[in-house]
Motif scaffolding. Sequence first.
Motif, mmCIF file in Angstrom:
data_model
loop_
_atom_site.group_PDB
_atom_site.id
_atom_site.type_symbol
_atom_site.label_atom_id
_atom_site.label_comp_id
_atom_site.label_asym_id
_atom_site.label_seq_id
_atom_site.Cartn_x
_atom_site.Cartn_y
_atom_site.Cartn_z
ATOM 1 N N GLY A 100 -8.393 20.730 12.382
ATOM 2 C CA GLY A 100 -8.756 21.873 11.556
ATOM 3 C C GLY A 100 -10.254 22.076 11.426
ATOM 4 N N LYS A 101 -11.031 21.260 12.125
ATOM 5 C CA LYS A 101 -12.496 21.310 12.008
ATOM 6 C C LYS A 101 -13.020 22.713 12.304
ATOM 7 N N GLY A 102 -13.804 23.248 11.346
ATOM 8 C CA GLY A 102 -14.479 24.526 11.548
ATOM 9 C C GLY A 102 -13.659 25.747 11.205
ATOM 10 N N LEU A 137 -15.837 20.515 2.541
ATOM 11 C CA LEU A 137 -16.072 19.075 2.647
ATOM 12 C C LEU A 137 -15.935 18.591 4.085
ATOM 13 N N GLY A 138 -15.709 19.518 5.012
ATOM 14 C CA GLY A 138 -15.630 19.160 6.422
ATOM 15 C C GLY A 138 -14.446 18.244 6.717
ATOM 16 N N VAL A 139 -14.586 17.503 7.808
ATOM 17 C CA VAL A 139 -13.546 16.550 8.213
ATOM 18 C C VAL A 139 -13.807 15.246 7.475
ATOM 19 N N SER A 140 -13.138 15.053 6.353
ATOM 20 C CA SER A 140 -13.448 13.869 5.552
ATOM 21 C C SER A 140 -12.223 13.309 4.838
ATOM 22 N N LEU A 141 -11.039 13.512 5.420
ATOM 23 C CA LEU A 141 -9.852 12.893 4.838
ATOM 24 C C LEU A 141 -9.909 11.375 4.898
ATOM 25 N N HIS A 142 -10.770 10.849 5.784
ATOM 26 C CA HIS A 142 -10.912 9.400 5.911
ATOM 27 C C HIS A 142 -11.853 8.814 4.858
ATOM 28 N N SER A 143 -12.544 9.666 4.109
ATOM 29 C CA SER A 143 -13.526 9.195 3.135
ATOM 30 C C SER A 143 -12.838 8.725 1.855
ATOM 31 N N PRO A 144 -13.103 7.502 1.388
ATOM 32 C CA PRO A 144 -12.505 7.051 0.119
ATOM 33 C C PRO A 144 -12.826 7.985 -1.039
ATOM 34 N N ALA A 145 -14.059 8.511 -1.058
ATOM 35 C CA ALA A 145 -14.435 9.415 -2.149
ATOM 36 C C ALA A 145 -13.574 10.666 -2.133
#
Length: 560
Positions: free
Chosen positions: A256-258, A268-276
Amino acid sequence: MPGDAMPEPPPPTPDRPPRDGLTGGEALVRALAAHGVTQAFGIPGTHNLEIYRHLADHRIDHLNPRHEQGAGYAADAYARVSGRPGVALTTTGPALLNIAAAVGQAYSDSVPLLVVSPGMPLRHPRQSTGLLHESRSQTEALRGVAALSHRVSSVEEIGVAVARAFTLFRTRRPRPVHIEIPLDLLTAVEPAGPVRNAPPTTPAMADPEALSAAAGALRSAARPAIVLGGGARTAAAACLRLAEELGAPVVTSANGKGIVAETHPLSLGVSLHSPAVRNWLAGCDVVLAVGTELAESDLWEPLPAFGGTLIRADIDPAQMYAGPPADIPLVGDARHTLRSLLAARPGNGGPHPDAHRAVAALRTERDAGTRSEDARLLPYLAAIRSVLPADTVLTSDSAQCCYYGAIPHLPVGPEGRYLHPTGFGTLGYALPAAIGAKTADPARPVVALSGDGGLQFSVQELATAVQLRLPLPVVVFDNGGYGEIRDEMVSRGDRPTAVDLPPVDLPALARAYGGHGVRADSPEALAEALRRALDTPGPTLITVPQELPDDHLPLPRHHH
């Protein structure tokens, strides 16, 4: 005697069909042309020559990559960029198995890819006879990685099989289809019947009561969020408008990037991997997930808990109970579903400065944990972004420079595209995918990003890129082998084994193929090399050397 033989008649053309029918090869090509196919990828072989014989007469162009896996990746990217199904032609046996990895990737990423191959003759015995390229069952092999593998039994059925494939592409979650034509049918002349076209369809519509419930939940949400996957791409404008009406931060998967510009104050961009970001999602009272599996390959760890109401919008009804189950299921086409949601006025449409501030704070928290590890990549990614036009297509590989670097840190907007092999996670995708993207839109800038390990899975496609004579930069971050697996070995306390590759002069290899090659030792050098490459016909391979961690010290996070 050869001199006494009757001359072979010319092959039939679209304007002059034969009296007694068509060969299976022409029936196939006729059916592809009837469905708007103008481009195919593949490699001719002994058993598929009757297909190739008719391509030019039906105005279908053909590009021959150097390996069938490359043909599959090129057709995959062609489909993603053009919006039309990609078509790949193989011969029997090893050629079809060569393309199987690309079929698996297209299945994982929901790409409409049609692979056509010959198969053993109609009455071929089950007992092995040693026929060229003989295998036990091609259809069973492809059935394990494709959505459908269909072996036809007559020339007339070929057109039906093609129409069936295009119907599946249009009405279901688009995934790859394999059609097998027994090799004796390819040359047999039989009645082919009328041209079969996939019937017109209307987009699948979500249930009105579910839409009303979703709009009500969003209208009352105090902390809404939107998660976008590749299935939301056709609804980009509606996604942005919905986010702005709700004041909802947007996070995406790699596919889904972009879709919403990553420079937008709600992105928040591609950041599903971010703990925050995962912690923030758990605290949202309503989450709208559109066209995404919410899969481990996007999250890099087991699925999160959603504390509030989860609305899932997807063409695939199975997604309503795969992974986090939907509290409100919206099964239907993403564009029409989101337009219907907007018509129900789920938000006030006003300014949302608090949401913008919250997103800015989340971005800072998101980046704090990875900035030191990504420091070596960030200046190079900034250099790339400074040079590329907004509509550039970037193709990606399963490489640290991509999933730790470009995917989270190289912003893309809806004018551009970022093509990444998610889920199935193949290696060697970037270069042949760039060739497919360039074939789909020759005027559009295309850049491949890869690591040295992944590139060498498909490096021979540099020859195909030379053949195109179109500008194609290939940026390779060289960490001396398989950096991610090296780090994982060290983190387990293992001695790194089979991950350090002997150095290869990749720019020299590109020149040997007839392209261009340079080394960029700094971000400034990379920017200059990239500018030149975008104006230079043929591929330019740009190597960016990366220092290995001291004594192979592991990075404190892992993709898998």
